[in-house]
Design an enzyme around this catalytic site. Structure first.
Site, PDB file in Angstrom:
ATOM      1  N   HIS A 113     -57.300  38.018 -10.681  1.00 21.20           N
ATOM      2  CA  HIS A 113     -56.722  38.139  -9.335  1.00 21.20           C
ATOM      3  C   HIS A 113     -57.076  39.510  -8.744  1.00 21.20           C
ATOM      4  O   HIS A 113     -57.453  39.622  -7.580  1.00 21.20           O
ATOM      5  CB  HIS A 113     -55.189  38.048  -9.380  1.00 21.20           C
ATOM      6  CG  HIS A 113     -54.633  36.707  -9.748  1.00 21.20           C
ATOM      7  ND1 HIS A 113     -53.729  36.532 -10.766  1.00 21.20           N
ATOM      8  CD2 HIS A 113     -54.836  35.482  -9.212  1.00 21.20           C
ATOM      9  CE1 HIS A 113     -53.394  35.253 -10.845  1.00 21.20           C
ATOM     10  NE2 HIS A 113     -54.059  34.590  -9.923  1.00 21.20           N
ATOM     11  N   LYS A 126     -42.370  24.982 -10.016  1.00 18.43           N
ATOM     12  CA  LYS A 126     -40.922  24.781 -10.176  1.00 18.43           C
ATOM     13  C   LYS A 126     -40.347  25.719 -11.215  1.00 18.43           C
ATOM     14  O   LYS A 126     -39.227  26.167 -11.113  1.00 18.43           O
ATOM     15  CB  LYS A 126     -40.650  23.334 -10.560  1.00 18.43           C
ATOM     16  CG  LYS A 126     -40.843  22.403  -9.382  1.00 18.43           C
ATOM     17  CD  LYS A 126     -40.293  21.020  -9.654  1.00 18.43           C
ATOM     18  CE  LYS A 126     -40.649  20.086  -8.527  1.00 18.43           C
ATOM     19  NZ  LYS A 126     -41.902  19.342  -8.761  1.00 18.43           N
ATOM     20  N   ARG A 184     -63.441  30.565 -10.096  1.00 20.46           N
ATOM     21  CA  ARG A 184     -63.870  31.083 -11.396  1.00 20.46           C
ATOM     22  C   ARG A 184     -65.070  30.324 -11.942  1.00 20.46           C
ATOM     23  O   ARG A 184     -65.962  30.888 -12.544  1.00 20.46           O
ATOM     24  CB  ARG A 184     -62.722  30.981 -12.411  1.00 20.46           C
ATOM     25  CG  ARG A 184     -61.570  31.907 -12.119  1.00 20.46           C
ATOM     26  CD  ARG A 184     -60.364  31.523 -12.905  1.00 20.46           C
ATOM     27  NE  ARG A 184     -59.924  30.183 -12.532  1.00 20.46           N
ATOM     28  CZ  ARG A 184     -58.788  29.626 -12.912  1.00 20.46           C
ATOM     29  NH1 ARG A 184     -57.980  30.284 -13.723  1.00 20.46           N
ATOM     30  NH2 ARG A 184     -58.454  28.419 -12.508  1.00 20.46           N
ATOM     31  N   SER A 209     -53.468  32.426 -15.477  1.00 16.42           N
ATOM     32  CA  SER A 209     -52.107  32.896 -15.738  1.00 16.42           C
ATOM     33  C   SER A 209     -51.443  32.008 -16.788  1.00 16.42           C
ATOM     34  O   SER A 209     -50.707  32.494 -17.653  1.00 16.42           O
ATOM     35  CB  SER A 209     -51.286  32.866 -14.453  1.00 16.42           C
ATOM     36  OG  SER A 209     -51.822  33.754 -13.516  1.00 16.42           O
TER      37      SER A 209
END
Ligand code: PNS
Length: 161
Positions: free
Chosen positions: A17, A41, A90, A128
């Protein structure tokens, strides 16, 4: 003034990022890094934690502002009044989803242009999700995230035990 929005969950921010943010910050006058409030969520990090980490690691860029958005990305792009939305690509595997999202966003708002930036090859396999998994099983994530994020992941693991 050319501005752009870099949206994402940033749960947590990775070196990939940051590489995209750095590239975008050299192309635009101002970048809004916008955390999607309700995109996932069950994020590992709360919104406030994700924002604090992003603010810390983006503090070296004087034209990058960390903000948030809720709801549709096209509405956020309109609200922030940006010329473009930035997304990182990516690998080819990202392309299909990203292409679909860019085209859908343009269908929703003709003015919503998406610009793709490719991070360094060394970051092309980072995600992540994987970084959280490695950290929670006790692996070393320090090559993949800024030191503040590695420390936050360590604290999160200790708190969850
Ligand atoms: O970090 P991510 O998961 O790659 O970010 C994805 C995100 C938050 C940018 C994307 O899910 C998004 O734009 N969500 C907002 C809701 C929306 O506009 N959906 C329609 C997009 S086609």
């Amino acid at each position: 003034m050319r501005t752009a929005l870099f949206p994402g969950s940033f749960d947590p921010v990775t070196n990939g990022h940051l590489d995209v943010i750095e590239r975008a910050s050299s192309l635009f006058d101002k970048i809004f890094v916008a955390i999607a409030i309700n995109s996932e969520k069950n994020p590992l990090f709360s919104f406030d934690e994700r924002k604090a980490l992003l603010e810390e690691v983006c503090s070296r860029f004087d034209n990058v502002v960390v903000d948030a958005f809720d709801g549709l990305l096209v509405d956020a792009a309109r609200k922030f009044d940006v010329s473009a939305v930035i997304r990182g690509l990516r690998a080819i595997s990202d392309f299909e989803y990203e292409f679909q999202m860019a085209m859908m966003n343009r269908a929703l708002s003709e003015k919503c242009e998406t610009i793709f930036l490719m991070p360094k090859p060394a970051y092309s396999f980072l995600s992540s999700r994987m970084i959280k998994e490695i950290a929670m099983f006790g692996g070393d994530v320090s090559p993949f995230v800024p030191p503040a994020v590695a420390e936050a992941l360590g604290r999160k693991k200790a708190n969850l035990q």
